[in-house]
Design a protein around this motif. Structure first.
Motif, short mmCIF file in Angstrom:
data_model
loop_
_atom_site.label_atom_id
_atom_site.label_comp_id
_atom_site.label_asym_id
_atom_site.label_seq_id
_atom_site.Cartn_x
_atom_site.Cartn_y
_atom_site.Cartn_z
N LEU A 49 10.40 -17.35 -10.95
CA LEU A 49 9.11 -17.00 -10.32
C LEU A 49 7.80 -18.03 -10.48
O LEU A 49 7.47 -18.44 -11.30
N LYS A 50 7.17 -18.00 -9.39
CA LYS A 50 6.62 -19.14 -9.59
C LYS A 50 5.20 -17.88 -8.43
O LYS A 50 5.11 -18.44 -7.45
N ASN A 51 3.73 -17.73 -9.01
CA ASN A 51 2.48 -17.20 -8.21
C ASN A 51 2.88 -16.62 -7.10
O ASN A 51 2.06 -16.42 -6.23
N VAL A 52 3.55 -15.54 -7.69
CA VAL A 52 4.18 -14.41 -6.70
C VAL A 52 2.75 -13.19 -6.76
O VAL A 52 2.49 -13.02 -8.28
N GLY A 53 2.41 -13.05 -5.80
CA GLY A 53 1.73 -12.04 -5.84
C GLY A 53 1.65 -11.01 -4.76
O GLY A 53 1.78 -11.44 -3.76
N PHE A 54 1.01 -10.34 -4.79
CA PHE A 54 0.81 -8.65 -3.57
C PHE A 54 0.20 -7.52 -4.16
O PHE A 54 0.51 -6.75 -5.48
N SER A 55 0.41 -6.40 -3.34
CA SER A 55 -0.99 -5.43 -3.45
C SER A 55 0.00 -4.12 -3.22
O SER A 55 0.70 -4.45 -1.89
N VAL A 56 0.16 -2.99 -3.52
CA VAL A 56 0.93 -1.86 -2.89
C VAL A 56 -0.23 -0.27 -3.09
O VAL A 56 -0.76 -0.89 -3.75
N ASP A 57 -0.28 0.47 -1.62
CA ASP A 57 -1.28 1.18 -1.99
C ASP A 57 -0.19 2.79 -2.08
O ASP A 57 1.34 2.46 -1.45
N ASP A 58 -0.84 3.78 -2.42
CA ASP A 58 -0.85 4.96 -1.88
C ASP A 58 0.20 5.15 -0.93
O ASP A 58 -0.60 4.70 0.42
N ASN A 59 1.27 5.94 -0.59
CA ASN A 59 1.96 6.02 0.74
C ASN A 59 2.47 4.95 1.40
O ASN A 59 2.50 4.90 2.61
N GLU A 60 2.77 3.31 0.55
CA GLU A 60 2.57 2.29 0.88
C GLU A 60 4.16 2.91 0.25
O GLU A 60 4.56 2.16 -0.83
N ILE A 61 5.49 1.71 0.62
CA ILE A 61 6.62 1.59 0.60
C ILE A 61 7.22 0.04 0.98
O ILE A 61 6.90 -0.26 1.89
N LEU A 62 7.34 -0.79 0.03
CA LEU A 62 7.25 -2.37 -0.01
C LEU A 62 9.08 -2.69 -0.57
O LEU A 62 9.36 -2.56 -2.07
N CYS A 63 9.75 -3.45 0.25
CA CYS A 63 10.45 -3.91 0.12
C CYS A 63 11.02 -5.78 -0.36
O CYS A 63 9.75 -6.29 0.37
N ILE A 64 11.27 -5.47 -1.18
CA ILE A 64 11.42 -7.24 -2.40
C ILE A 64 12.49 -7.72 -1.73
O ILE A 64 13.68 -6.97 -1.50
N MET A 65 13.08 -8.72 -0.65
CA MET A 65 13.63 -8.96 0.34
C MET A 65 14.00 -10.41 -0.76
O MET A 65 12.96 -11.89 -1.41
N GLU A 93 9.50 -6.22 -19.43
CA GLU A 93 10.06 -7.90 -19.82
C GLU A 93 8.59 -8.42 -19.51
O GLU A 93 7.66 -8.09 -18.82
N LYS A 94 8.50 -10.02 -20.19
CA LYS A 94 7.03 -10.06 -20.02
C LYS A 94 7.01 -11.65 -19.05
O LYS A 94 7.78 -12.33 -18.69
N CYS A 95 6.07 -11.52 -18.73
CA CYS A 95 5.39 -13.27 -17.54
C CYS A 95 5.36 -14.01 -17.88
O CYS A 95 4.34 -13.80 -19.09
N ASP A 96 5.63 -15.34 -17.90
CA ASP A 96 4.80 -16.58 -18.60
C ASP A 96 2.89 -16.40 -18.33
O ASP A 96 2.48 -16.82 -18.65
N GLU A 97 3.09 -16.05 -16.46
CA GLU A 97 1.34 -16.09 -16.56
C GLU A 97 1.21 -15.24 -14.95
O GLU A 97 2.69 -14.24 -15.08
N GLY A 98 -0.13 -14.91 -15.32
CA GLY A 98 -0.69 -13.73 -14.06
C GLY A 98 -0.01 -12.44 -14.94
O GLY A 98 -0.22 -12.22 -16.01
N LYS A 99 -0.39 -11.52 -13.86
CA LYS A 99 -0.33 -9.94 -14.82
C LYS A 99 -0.08 -9.12 -13.31
O LYS A 99 -0.05 -9.28 -12.52
N VAL A 100 0.00 -8.03 -14.06
CA VAL A 100 0.58 -6.25 -13.25
C VAL A 100 -0.43 -5.55 -13.34
O VAL A 100 -0.77 -5.48 -14.92
N SER A 101 -1.22 -4.81 -12.38
CA SER A 101 -2.29 -3.71 -13.07
C SER A 101 -1.97 -2.70 -11.88
O SER A 101 -0.78 -2.39 -10.72
#
Length: 195
Positions: A18-34, A52-60
């Protein structure tokens, strides 16, 4: 609270998954990773889930979640009902088994007796549907589903898609899939991973 995936990168040895993956998901939202096989969909979901830990970046915004993993995670020695009961807060339910059976019957045509037998007796597709009910009944704000339709026939898949849509109110749902028809049926957004 929004799920935020910010600049996630991950390598195994020298291979960049993975390289520089970024997105956001709101309530009432369905997001498909393809993405193709090997594009890093499962790795990304495992990072979002914190297994699993990422090498860079963060998830909140990923606290309070439930999941369906790619491999079967039911406890084989106990029934489908018991597996689901373990994952839900049942202190407010007088008839917990009845409530769970009602949900299972939305996805199954089989006789209810199957839900009282040890889960190891379920076929792969049946186990998948039980896991989906367990994840959607859990009191979670984020639901992560890794290839939830694997091994399902078209009719079962259609029921599962409708169930996810019905149960995803006020939640964020992330699903990995290869199938653009599934995305359309879910009315979902797409985040595409490329190799």
């Amino acid at each position: 609270m929004k799920l935020l995936v910010e600049n996630i990168s991950k390598k195994y040895d020298d291979r960049e998954i993975l390289k520089n993956v970024g997105f956001s998901v709101d309530d009432n939202e369905i997001l498909c990773i393809m993405g193709e096989s090997g594009a890093g969909k499962t790795t990304l979901l495992r990072i979002i889930m914190g297994v699993e830990k990422c090498d860079e970046g963060k998830v909140s915004g990923n606290s309070n979640m439930s999941a369906v993993f790619q491999d079967n995670r039911l406890i084989g020695e106990i029934s489908a009902l018991s597996n689901i009961r373990l994952a839900i807060n049942n202190k407010h339910h007088k008839n917990i088994n009845g409530s769970i059976l009602k949900e299972l019957n939305k996805l199954f045509d089989e006789d209810n007796k199957i839900f009282y037998k040890p889960s190891k007796e379920l076929s792969g597709g049946m186990a998948r549907r039980v896991e989906l009910v367990r994840a959607m009944l859990a009191d979670s704000k984020l639901v992560v589903l890794d290839e939830p339709f694997a091994g399902l026939d078209d009719e079962s898949k259609k029921k599962c898609i409708n169930y996810i849509k019905d149960m995803s109110k006020h939640r964020k749902v992330i699903i990995s899939t290869h199938n653009t028809e599934d995305v359309k049926s879910l009315g979902a957004g797409i985040y595409r991973l490329t190799r």
